[in-house]
Motif scaffolding. Structure first.
Motif, PDB file in Angstrom:
ATOM      1  N   THR A 150      -0.239   9.810   5.292  1.00 40.89           N
ATOM      2  CA  THR A 150      -0.509   8.818   6.323  1.00 40.89           C
ATOM      3  C   THR A 150       0.705   8.659   7.222  1.00 40.89           C
ATOM      4  N   LYS A 157     -11.619   5.785   4.819  1.00 39.14           N
ATOM      5  CA  LYS A 157     -12.850   5.216   4.254  1.00 39.14           C
ATOM      6  C   LYS A 157     -12.553   4.410   3.000  1.00 39.14           C
ATOM      7  N   ASN A 158     -11.607   4.868   2.189  1.00 38.57           N
ATOM      8  CA  ASN A 158     -11.237   4.125   0.985  1.00 38.57           C
ATOM      9  C   ASN A 158     -10.597   2.789   1.334  1.00 38.57           C
ATOM     10  N   ILE A 159      -9.713   2.786   2.340  1.00 38.08           N
ATOM     11  CA  ILE A 159      -9.080   1.532   2.761  1.00 38.08           C
ATOM     12  C   ILE A 159     -10.131   0.561   3.281  1.00 38.08           C
ATOM     13  N   LYS A 216     -13.333   0.486   2.570  1.00 36.12           N
ATOM     14  CA  LYS A 216     -14.181   0.051   1.455  1.00 36.12           C
ATOM     15  C   LYS A 216     -13.483  -1.008   0.610  1.00 36.12           C
ATOM     16  N   ASP A 217     -12.180  -0.844   0.381  1.00 37.61           N
ATOM     17  CA  ASP A 217     -11.430  -1.769  -0.478  1.00 37.61           C
ATOM     18  C   ASP A 217     -11.031  -3.053   0.242  1.00 37.61           C
ATOM     19  N   ASN A 218     -11.199  -3.095   1.557  1.00 34.59           N
ATOM     20  CA  ASN A 218     -10.753  -4.265   2.329  1.00 34.59           C
ATOM     21  C   ASN A 218     -11.831  -4.716   3.318  1.00 34.59           C
ATOM     22  N   GLU A 219     -13.077  -4.691   2.889  1.00 32.00           N
ATOM     23  CA  GLU A 219     -14.187  -4.980   3.798  1.00 32.00           C
ATOM     24  C   GLU A 219     -14.057  -6.321   4.493  1.00 32.00           C
ATOM     25  N   GLN A 249       0.806  -1.216   0.000  1.00 37.02           N
ATOM     26  CA  GLN A 249       0.000   0.000   0.000  1.00 37.02           C
ATOM     27  C   GLN A 249       0.842   1.270   0.000  1.00 37.02           C
ATOM     28  N   ASP A 287      -9.673  11.098   7.211  1.00 37.02           N
ATOM     29  CA  ASP A 287     -10.898  10.302   7.230  1.00 37.02           C
ATOM     30  C   ASP A 287     -11.248   9.761   5.848  1.00 37.02           C
ATOM     31  N   SER A 288     -11.093  10.581   4.815  1.00 39.02           N
ATOM     32  CA  SER A 288     -11.458  10.154   3.459  1.00 39.02           C
ATOM     33  C   SER A 288     -10.601   8.986   2.992  1.00 39.02           C
ATOM     34  N   GLU A 289      -9.316   9.009   3.304  1.00 35.95           N
ATOM     35  CA  GLU A 289      -8.423   7.933   2.896  1.00 35.95           C
ATOM     36  C   GLU A 289      -8.690   6.663   3.703  1.00 35.95           C
TER      37      GLU A 289
END
Length: 320
Positions: A147, A166-168, A170-173, A133, A162-164
């Motif tokens: 980060t 949320k992406n992590i 979402k991509d790794n549920e 990553q 927070d936005s980044e």
């Protein structure tokens, strides 16, 4: 959902998935900025802030004038700020305590709960995931792509917008776990994450801060130093942090009375719970007990006649 705790050699340990991402909603960051941020905090906490560079972090504690802990934390530098990572409940109570003295220095103190999201990365594939990553991680503190990455042996804490985050997520549920997954690992490491419920109760050595390099005995004066130094050089500390695991039918809280057997029929108060995770009837916790407590001591929660609790070996030495 992956089990939190697994039985191994008669004791309970954190389960070990190859990779998990924990949402660290129970932790927060205090940000200290201003020209005198280092000199101010240096005079308030147990750890040597002046020796803290930009590529490492260290444990520390903030104490009252009597040497009793008001907070325990991980401290690290980032850009023009000093950051203290600790339980949110403790942060909320400790910030105004530090602010009392900050008025005399050119510093500003603030919570950052709305500025950052905290994620814990753990498991045998944690380093590989971090590398994929963010690239290669060399130091214990690294700033990459907005980060902040704290490395703690084979685990990592991400401090990110927070936005980044949320992406992590979402991509790794399929990898997302609750804070309890991370707490189990913290407990198994023998770490003293002090909750607000125990503010003003323990001298740092009672929570093993000296064993994880959280106390400097060579730096200058700081709040509570006299008591802390006396504990080291004159003795007198009679308590320590222990890791305990086992089984109970009770619903446990930080206030649950922990007892030790005097004989087959009689028990007395043993100490206080610092942090715990409970899964059904399985329990893993840290607690402050008398430092001469035997590893084969019989422990229970008050009134739980069926409790089966065992002291685990600490991952570090308390010998000085």
């Amino acid at each position: 959902m992956t089990s939190l705790l697994t039985e191994s050699n008669g004791t309970l340990t954190p389960s070990s998935p190859q990779l998990s991402i924990s949402t660290l909603t129970h932790l927060g960051l205090m940000k200290i900025t201003g020209e005198q941020r280092h000199s101010f905090i240096q005079g308030q906490v147990t750890t040597d802030i002046d020796a803290l560079g930009t590529d490492d972090w260290q444990w520390g504690a903030h104490c009252d004038p009597k040497g009793k802990m008001l907070a325990s934390f991980r401290a690290f530098n980032q850009n023009d700020a000093l950051l203290l990572l600790m339980p949110k409940t403790t942060l909320i109570a400790d910030l105004p305590q530090l602010a009392k003295y900050a008025v005399f220095s050119q510093v500003e103190l603030a919570e950052t709960n709305d500025e950052y999201t905290l994620l814990g990365i753990s498991g045998t594939q944690a380093l590989a995931w971090i590398t994929e990553q963010f690239g290669e991680i060399v130091n214990n503190i690294t700033l990459i792509k907005n980060t902040i990455i704290l490395r703690d042996s084979h685990r990592f804490i991400l401090v990110l917008p927070d936005s980044e985050a949320k992406n992590i997520i979402k991509d790794n549920e399929e990898l997302i776990c609750t804070k309890e997954t991370w707490q189990a690992l913290e407990i198994h490491s023998g770490y003293p994450n002090l909750d607000v419920a125990h503010q003003g109760t323990f001298v740092p050595q009672m929570c093993n801060l000296q064993a994880i390099n959280g106390i400097s005995f060579t730096k200058g004066c700081y709040m509570g130093q006299e008591t802390i130094a006396r504990m080291k050089y004159r003795g007198g500390n009679k308590r320590a942090l222990y890791i305990i695991s086992g089984y109970t039918e009770q619903k446990v809280s930080l206030e649950s009375p922990l007892e030790i057997a005097l004989d087959e029929q009689h028990y007395r108060n043993a100490g206080k719970i610092i942090e715990y995770v409970q899964e059904d009837n399985k329990i893993l916790l840290t607690a402050v007990l008398a430092n001469d407590t035997k590893t084969d001591a019989v422990l229970r929660f008050q009134g739980d006649l069926q409790a089966n609790l065992k002291i685990q070996v600490l991952p570090y030495s308390l010998e000085e």
